[in-house]
Design an enzyme around this catalytic site. Sequence first.
Site, PDB file in Angstrom:
ATOM      1  N   ARG A 114       0.716  -1.708   0.171  1.00 43.21           N
ATOM      2  CA  ARG A 114       0.086  -0.160   0.148  1.00 43.21           C
ATOM      3  C   ARG A 114       0.609   1.005   0.351  1.00 43.21           C
ATOM      4  O   ARG A 114       0.223   2.420  -0.897  1.00 43.21           O
ATOM      5  CB  ARG A 114      -0.836   0.244   1.268  1.00 43.21           C
ATOM      6  CG  ARG A 114      -1.736  -0.755   1.116  1.00 43.21           C
ATOM      7  CD  ARG A 114      -3.203  -0.546   1.961  1.00 43.21           C
ATOM      8  NE  ARG A 114      -2.992  -0.480   3.415  1.00 43.21           N
ATOM      9  CZ  ARG A 114      -3.822  -0.687   4.149  1.00 43.21           C
ATOM     10  NH1 ARG A 114      -3.743  -1.811   3.787  1.00 43.21           N
ATOM     11  NH2 ARG A 114      -3.260  -0.943   5.539  1.00 43.21           N
ATOM     12  N   TYR A 147       0.842   4.601  -1.993  1.00 39.77           N
ATOM     13  CA  TYR A 147       0.518   6.257  -1.852  1.00 39.77           C
ATOM     14  C   TYR A 147       1.702   7.035  -2.529  1.00 39.77           C
ATOM     15  O   TYR A 147       1.322   7.830  -2.901  1.00 39.77           O
ATOM     16  CB  TYR A 147       0.955   6.286  -0.152  1.00 39.77           C
ATOM     17  CG  TYR A 147      -0.308   5.204   0.795  1.00 39.77           C
ATOM     18  CD1 TYR A 147      -1.547   4.939  -0.355  1.00 39.77           C
ATOM     19  CD2 TYR A 147      -0.261   5.109   1.254  1.00 39.77           C
ATOM     20  CE1 TYR A 147      -2.100   4.316   0.690  1.00 39.77           C
ATOM     21  CE2 TYR A 147      -1.019   4.272   2.590  1.00 39.77           C
ATOM     22  CZ  TYR A 147      -2.054   3.810   1.886  1.00 39.77           C
ATOM     23  OH  TYR A 147      -2.889   3.040   2.268  1.00 39.77           O
ATOM     24  N   TYR A 200     -12.175  11.502   0.025  1.00 38.83           N
ATOM     25  CA  TYR A 200     -13.995  10.693   0.704  1.00 38.83           C
ATOM     26  C   TYR A 200     -13.636  11.415   2.033  1.00 38.83           C
ATOM     27  O   TYR A 200     -12.360  11.440   2.775  1.00 38.83           O
ATOM     28  CB  TYR A 200     -13.430   9.181   0.699  1.00 38.83           C
ATOM     29  CG  TYR A 200     -14.887   8.827   1.297  1.00 38.83           C
ATOM     30  CD1 TYR A 200     -16.010   8.938   0.817  1.00 38.83           C
ATOM     31  CD2 TYR A 200     -14.460   7.788   2.353  1.00 38.83           C
ATOM     32  CE1 TYR A 200     -16.864   7.815   1.353  1.00 38.83           C
ATOM     33  CE2 TYR A 200     -15.354   6.780   3.312  1.00 38.83           C
ATOM     34  CZ  TYR A 200     -16.889   7.836   2.629  1.00 38.83           C
ATOM     35  OH  TYR A 200     -18.040   6.102   3.234  1.00 38.83           O
TER      36      TYR A 200
END
Lengths: 262, 62
Positions: free
Chosen positions: A66, A70, A92
């Site tokens: 991950r 990023y 979000y």
Amino acid sequence: MSCNTLVVVGTGIKFMSHLTTEAKVCIEKADKVLYLINEPFMQEWIKSINPSSESLDALYTKYIDRDDNYKLISEFVLKNLESTKLLCLAIYGHPTYLAQPVIYSVNSALKKGFNVFILPGISSIDCLFADLGIDPGTGGYQSFEATDFLIYNRAYNSSCHLVLWQISVIGLKKIAKNYNPKKGLDILTSHLNLKYPLSHPVFLYEASQYPSLKANIKKIQLRDLSKSNISRITTLYIPPKQEKKINQKILKIFRSLNINDN
Amino acid sequence: MSIVNFLCDLANCVPNAVEINNLISSQSHHVKKAFQENNATLLKELISNQFFYANETKVTNY
């Protein structure tokens, strides 16, 4: 080049209802919008309101690790910022809450001398406080990302409100399909059981994402945590276990100073 | 009316407003079902089969 501006906005949790006026204006008026939104209707709305908008979804899942994704997103944002007068990055929830791609992007942009503005959005913690009727100012409030909480053996006070994020992916650093959260939840239960009895009530919480839909709130006992149905957006709230204890020494000093006359 | 427009209209209502029921009633069977069951997942599926829960690859931000 350096006068270009990056505005990072949070779109909130509940579709449209949580979109602030300043965030809406930035999305509408930006020369380009990059968005990372986990909700399809808001994606549709952004695309309709600003045709220059582009999703970052593909970058979010490109690599297995991950953190690599990023950094990839941050590089992409910077690349766009170099050629865009007003770039809006729409995320979000709240734009700096558990949003490492934003932090990387902002830091890189500032380092290169670009203008950066971060506009707050409503996060799920705001929704949780409202839906569960919690005042974090009374008794104190602590929150941790669940894996971080366990790995670093974070100190916490069981007389405070405790919130743990991302309990569905405990121990998961990499992107994985069909990850079974049970093992991680078992470890979390054992860890929490050091301070809370297994009968202690805990809440599984999912904020409402749409107007007129209700939040999903499930009250269970700590012992039932790993047997429960957990989704990717489930947050764990643990109410305080015990009453606050007064520090008599400090109270005595305050009284002597007439700070507290009670 | 698209679902997005319908949700925008809902967002302009105060909680428990009478027009909320009217707005929901005017929608398709599936949309009505999603609201009756308080089922956000079903609502999302109506617009996209590829939202992030489906492939289980994405962790939300808050």
